[in-house]
Design a protein around this motif. Structure first.
Motif, PDB file in Angstrom:
ATOM      1  N   UNK A 332     -12.534 -10.844   5.656  1.00  0.00           N
ATOM      2  CA  UNK A 332     -12.685 -10.998   6.973  1.00  0.00           C
ATOM      3  C   UNK A 332     -11.559 -11.922   7.183  1.00  0.00           C
ATOM      4  N   UNK A 333     -10.737 -12.993   5.849  1.00  0.00           N
ATOM      5  CA  UNK A 333     -10.244 -13.725   6.087  1.00  0.00           C
ATOM      6  C   UNK A 333      -8.099 -12.950   5.857  1.00  0.00           C
ATOM      7  N   UNK A 334      -8.359 -11.393   5.922  1.00  0.00           N
ATOM      8  CA  UNK A 334      -7.839 -10.877   5.709  1.00  0.00           C
ATOM      9  C   UNK A 334      -7.165 -10.130   6.890  1.00  0.00           C
ATOM     10  N   UNK A 335      -8.808  -9.933   7.441  1.00  0.00           N
ATOM     11  CA  UNK A 335      -8.568  -8.362   8.588  1.00  0.00           C
ATOM     12  C   UNK A 335      -7.910  -8.720   9.869  1.00  0.00           C
ATOM     13  N   UNK A 336      -7.424  -9.566  10.481  1.00  0.00           N
ATOM     14  CA  UNK A 336      -6.565 -10.042  10.868  1.00  0.00           C
ATOM     15  C   UNK A 336      -5.245  -9.110  10.999  1.00  0.00           C
ATOM     16  N   UNK A 337      -4.783 -10.132   9.963  1.00  0.00           N
ATOM     17  CA  UNK A 337      -3.830  -8.934   9.577  1.00  0.00           C
ATOM     18  C   UNK A 337      -3.385  -7.225   9.021  1.00  0.00           C
ATOM     19  N   UNK A 338      -4.663  -7.087   8.697  1.00  0.00           N
ATOM     20  CA  UNK A 338      -4.826  -6.266   8.374  1.00  0.00           C
ATOM     21  C   UNK A 338      -5.090  -5.201   9.052  1.00  0.00           C
ATOM     22  N   UNK A 339      -5.729  -5.545  10.698  1.00  0.00           N
ATOM     23  CA  UNK A 339      -6.195  -4.560  11.407  1.00  0.00           C
ATOM     24  C   UNK A 339      -4.943  -4.236  12.479  1.00  0.00           C
ATOM     25  N   UNK A 340      -3.874  -5.241  12.307  1.00  0.00           N
ATOM     26  CA  UNK A 340      -2.848  -5.192  13.008  1.00  0.00           C
ATOM     27  C   UNK A 340      -1.641  -3.968  12.426  1.00  0.00           C
ATOM     28  N   UNK A 341      -1.761  -4.201  10.710  1.00  0.00           N
ATOM     29  CA  UNK A 341      -1.163  -3.085  10.355  1.00  0.00           C
ATOM     30  C   UNK A 341      -1.474  -2.026  10.069  1.00  0.00           C
ATOM     31  N   UNK A 342      -2.919  -1.755  10.617  1.00  0.00           N
ATOM     32  CA  UNK A 342      -3.434  -0.154  10.827  1.00  0.00           C
ATOM     33  C   UNK A 342      -2.579   0.084  11.951  1.00  0.00           C
ATOM     34  N   UNK A 343      -3.506  -0.723  13.388  1.00  0.00           N
ATOM     35  CA  UNK A 343      -3.290   0.304  13.987  1.00  0.00           C
ATOM     36  C   UNK A 343      -1.193   0.038  14.857  1.00  0.00           C
ATOM     37  N   UNK A 344      -0.647  -0.774  14.469  1.00  0.00           N
ATOM     38  CA  UNK A 344       0.930  -0.532  14.139  1.00  0.00           C
ATOM     39  C   UNK A 344       1.435   0.650  13.557  1.00  0.00           C
ATOM     40  N   UNK A 345       0.346   1.310  12.369  1.00  0.00           N
ATOM     41  CA  UNK A 345       0.832   2.289  11.709  1.00  0.00           C
ATOM     42  C   UNK A 345      -0.116   3.667  12.169  1.00  0.00           C
ATOM     43  N   UNK A 346      -1.011   3.373  12.796  1.00  0.00           N
ATOM     44  CA  UNK A 346      -1.295   4.382  13.551  1.00  0.00           C
ATOM     45  C   UNK A 346      -0.991   5.335  14.858  1.00  0.00           C
ATOM     46  N   UNK A 347      -0.005   4.193  15.806  1.00  0.00           N
ATOM     47  CA  UNK A 347       0.671   4.228  16.963  1.00  0.00           C
ATOM     48  C   UNK A 347       1.884   5.080  16.321  1.00  0.00           C
ATOM     49  N   UNK A 348       2.402   4.365  15.086  1.00  0.00           N
ATOM     50  CA  UNK A 348       3.501   5.341  14.612  1.00  0.00           C
ATOM     51  C   UNK A 348       3.152   6.714  14.336  1.00  0.00           C
ATOM     52  N   UNK A 349       2.568   7.310  14.527  1.00  0.00           N
ATOM     53  CA  UNK A 349       2.501   8.492  14.117  1.00  0.00           C
ATOM     54  C   UNK A 349       2.050   9.162  15.970  1.00  0.00           C
ATOM     55  N   UNK A 350       1.949   8.516  17.337  1.00  0.00           N
ATOM     56  CA  UNK A 350       2.042   8.918  18.518  1.00  0.00           C
ATOM     57  C   UNK A 350       2.359   9.705  19.004  1.00  0.00           C
ATOM     58  N   UNK A 351       4.476   9.840  18.062  1.00  0.00           N
ATOM     59  CA  UNK A 351       5.035  10.972  18.838  1.00  0.00           C
ATOM     60  C   UNK A 351       4.995  12.386  18.218  1.00  0.00           C
ATOM     61  N   UNK A 352       4.588  12.293  17.830  1.00  0.00           N
ATOM     62  CA  UNK A 352       3.960  13.990  17.067  1.00  0.00           C
ATOM     63  C   UNK A 352       2.231  14.213  17.491  1.00  0.00           C
ATOM     64  N   UNK A 353       1.687  13.162  17.980  1.00  0.00           N
ATOM     65  CA  UNK A 353       0.628  13.499  18.251  1.00  0.00           C
ATOM     66  C   UNK A 353       0.265  13.976  20.003  1.00  0.00           C
ATOM     67  N   UNK A 354       1.531  13.319  20.377  1.00  0.00           N
ATOM     68  CA  UNK A 354       2.071  13.849  22.064  1.00  0.00           C
ATOM     69  C   UNK A 354       3.060  15.252  22.373  1.00  0.00           C
ATOM     70  N   UNK A 355       3.476  15.436  20.361  1.00  0.00           N
ATOM     71  CA  UNK A 355       4.615  16.443  21.120  1.00  0.00           C
ATOM     72  C   UNK A 355       4.187  18.185  21.933  1.00  0.00           C
TER      73      UNK A 355
END
Length: 774
Positions: A332-355
């Motif tokens: 719970x304490x770590x989730x705000x930062x961890x959530x951002x880490x997950x989402x930014x990594x997810x969007x790191x694959x956006x170029x490939x997904x929309x390819x």
């Protein structure tokens, strides 16, 4: 365990079971054309069709070496005979006269419909006299015995004229009745598979049958079989991709497990840490299977990268568990930062997904799904499964990261490296990109050299320059190709091209056949012309009765069609050069001996029409890749914007967003420059990898800039960053050793980017009470 925790676990287990079922029933493919750009124009569509199943896509070139010529010739004959009976090949030819007699018989029977010389006046007395005098000279030459066998039926020489215009004219050297290399060291054979070139499974079966058949011939000791061609390359590529997929995934998994066990010294912690990884992998492969119907071998190889990414989130969680703290409180304490880490990594694959590349879309879907699922499992499942007294050991200090973070030399070094990288990219902007589709292939240079050597020896097509004639119907395409051929002969006369080949050489249009048949004289006229032509020549009476009979039979007979050519090398040529495509017919005319491409384009321009295209397949492929790269750059910009928006949503302040993104953007520029320095021109796969680097690197910057309350918290954060960077480097570094260029490009780019992102994030971090993620 609370009721809500039980529901979460039940949903997770059901989801795992469903994903595992789908994943293990999803077929695996290895068609490299999945990593070709989409065809934006008709020319590009034709290019992709040629790469998949064009003129030479089913060709298999065979050489046997290692003995004297009699032994090689005997083995060649035995192999050719067995291959023809195997059912895997529609055409097998080693120059054996016994085989070519089938084609000769058909050509002889229909010679007056096939010969381009048959025009009105061709059988006049003067023309026949000229032909007969030429026959007399040939009878006195070393080839006299060959001429004598057909002289009575073909005094006008239509058979050699037709054959000299066909593929038989470019046949290799012959020894002991079969084809040999110029130096006599290799017996040569050419075959064409019944299966399409893109059907890798069927191609592999045909090649296995070929090698098995060779062993059944019981070749003498010392002989060696050499096989090459597009089908061979496709099968070898599949084997390399499959081997890399499993080998690299296993190596990456072993390295990650070793790192985790060394750090935590606990099987429980390591097992828990791998649950998000396994969940992400199964979910990613299952979703790819549902979305695409199959998963590419390269996509499975890319799963190794997921191991390095997905294991980060449990590592961040475990290393931040404070003494006496429950895992549920830590998350719970770590989730705000961890959530951002997950989402930014997810969007790191956006170029490939929309390819628009099927292959890249699969990679993107696998990456984004796997990372998201791993993050969710870390948040909701691991705290429930962790023991009540969970207290991971942290055996490895990360004090050296403190030194990096406080090093002014590193700050200045990063700035200088960034300036040097920008200068290098600017200086090399004209040669920055690699647009050669050939570099997708994992085939070794030695295999490519063998292919080039055997093509030269056999005169096999190595199609680059191609004229494509489009017709609504088969006959229309044939007729138009004959009209274009007349104009191409003018280009050959000026030596703009050395020659060309078209289906109408072997199967003329009905219109042309009817015209040639109409040009044949009746029996009385032909007898009169022949008698006048024979006056004074030493030919015995009655010799040319077969000639008179055959001309009359052609006048009264039917036309030659595809059915009459079935099962012959001539049919193979027609099928290769006259193909259906999207409700239309394409007559393909490969050009030979193009030395000056600019001159060809200039002289062909007046011939060009909407349904007559000149294709330079190499240049067209480069234009296709170049056009798609521009699209990818836009998608990459979109991905960067999406990551920035996610950070803005989570951090609430643009100054914090810039603080997190600046070290990673610097790392991206330096990574691109380093790739150029080590000799790698940038491809589309480097480009999409850089966005992956951004997604992963932002994680490091987020945690480096995250507020910490005491020295212990800071050390836990640094340990988490060390573990995550090592696992990412292990997974992506493993890919960098792949023989598959796509995986190699992704692995090398991300490895460099991850390392540089770690250093740059440490150098530029600012840890205060108001830092990112506080």
């Amino acid at each position: 365990m609370s009721a809500s925790a039980r529901v979460v676990l039940a949903l997770w287990l059901v989801g795992l079971a469903a994903c595992a079922t789908i994943a293990f029933n999803t077929p695996v493919t290895a068609d490299l054309t999945a990593f070709l750009p989409p065809a934006a124009t008709r020319s590009q569509q034709l290019l992709v069709e040629q790469l998949r199943s064009g003129v030479a896509a089913r060709l298999v070139l065979v050489a046997i070496e290692g003995q004297d010529t009699p032994a090689l010739a005997q083995t060649s004959r035995a192999l050719a005979d067995k291959l023809r009976a195997s059912g895997f090949f529609s055409y097998v030819n080693n120059g054996d006269a016994a085989f070519s007699s089938t084609e000769r018989e058909i050509v002889l029977r229909y010679r007056y419909l096939l010969s381009p010389a048959v025009v009105p006046g061709h059988f006049s007395a003067a023309r026949l006299r000229q032909a007969l005098e030429a026959d007399l000279q040939l009878l006195a030459s070393p080839v006299g015995t060959l001429i004598k066998s057909n002289l009575g039926a073909d005094p006008s020489g239509e058979l050699p004229r037709i054959l000299s215009a066909s593929f038989l004219d470019a046949a290799p050297h012959s020894r002991h009745g079969v084809w040999f290399s110029a130096d006599g060291g290799k017996a040569l054979l050419v075959a064409q598979t019944r299966a399409a070139g893109f059907d890798v499974t069927a191609q592999n079966e045909a090649l296995s049958a070929l090698r098995k058949t060779y062993e059944e011939t019981k070749p003498p000791p010392g002989l060696r079989l050499l096989v090459t061609g597009p089908g061979v390359f496709a099968a070898e590529s599949r084997a390399i991709i499959e081997r890399d997929s499993w080998r690299l995934s296993l190596v990456a998994m072993a390295l990650v497990l070793a790192i985790l066990f060394f750090v935590y010294r606990s099987f429980t912690v390591v097992t828990l840490g791998m649950l998000p990884v396994a969940s992400g992998l199964l979910a990613g492969v299952a979703l790819v299977g549902l979305g695409f119907g199959a998963v590419h071998g390269i996509t499975l190889g890319f799963a190794a990268t997921l191991i390095g990414e997905a294991v980060d989130y449990p590592s961040y969680l475990f290393t931040h568990v404070a003494p006496g703290e429950k895992v549920t409180d830590t998350v719970k304490r770590l989730w705000p930062t961890l959530r951002l880490a997950v989402l930014t990594t997810v969007f790191g694959g956006l170029t490939m997904l929309l390819s628009s590349f099927t292959g890249l879309s699969q990679l993107g879907l696998l990456s984004m799904t796997g990372v998201l699922v791993a993050g969710l499992v870390t948040r909701w499942v691991l705290p429930t499964l962790a023991p009540a007294d969970f207290a991971p050991r942290q055996a490895v200090p990360a004090a050296w990261l403190d030194a990096l973070r406080t090093s002014r030399a590193l700050v200045w070094g990063t700035a200088l490296a960034l300036c040097a990288a920008l200068a290098l990219l600017a200086a090399r902007h004209a040669t920055l990109w690699d647009d050669d589709l050939g570099n997708l292939s994992p085939i070794s240079e030695s295999s490519k050299l063998l292919d080039k050597e055997l093509r030269a020896e056999l005169g096999a097509p190595d199609v680059r320059h191609l004229v494509v004639v489009i017709g609504k119907e088969r006959e229309q395409a044939l007729e138009k190709s004959e009209q274009v051929a007349e104009k191409l002969r003018a280009l050959a006369a000026t030596q703009t091209i050395a020659g060309f080949e078209l289906a109408a050489q072997y199967l003329p249009s009905k219109k042309t056949q009817v015209a040639r048949r109409a040009a044949l004289p009746n029996v009385a006229e032909l007898e009169n012309n022949l008698a006048r032509a024979l006056s004074g020549l030493p030919f015995r009476a009655g010799l040319f009765v077969p000639f008179l009979r055959d001309v009359e039979r052609t006048r009264d007979g039917g036309l030659i069609g595809a059915e009459e050519l079935r099962g012959t090398a001539l049919a193979l040529k027609v099928q290769s050069l006259l193909v259906p495509s999207g409700g239309e017919w394409l007559a393909l005319i490969p050009l030979r001996g193009v030395e000056d491409e600019t001159r060809l384009a200039s002289e062909f321009a007046p011939l060009s029409e909407p349904d007559v295209l000149l294709l330079d397949l190499k240049n067209e492929s480069s234009r296709m890749v170049n056009g798609y790269r521009n699209q990818s750059l836009k998608l990459t910009a979109l991905g960067i914007l999406a990551i920035a928006l996610v950070l803005a949503w989570g951090l609430r302040r643009m100054s914090l967003v810039w603080r997190v993104m600046r070290p990673v953007l610097a790392a991206l520029v330096i990574t691109a420059a380093l790739l150029l320095l080590i000799g790698d021109r940038l491809s589309l796969f480097h480009l999409v990898s850089l966005l992956l680097v951004l997604g992963i690197g932002v994680n490091y910057a987020l945690f480096f800039n995250r507020a910490w309350t005491d020295e212990l918290e800071r050390r836990r954060t640094h340990l988490a960053l060390l573990v995550c960077s090592l696992t990412s480097l292990s997974a992506f570094g493993t890919l960098a050793f792949s023989q598959t260029p796509v995986l190699h490009a992704i692995g090398l780019t991300v490895s460099l980017g991850v390392l540089l992102s770690l250093f740059a994030s440490a150098a530029l971090a600012v840890n205060t009470a108001e830092s990112a993620g506080a």
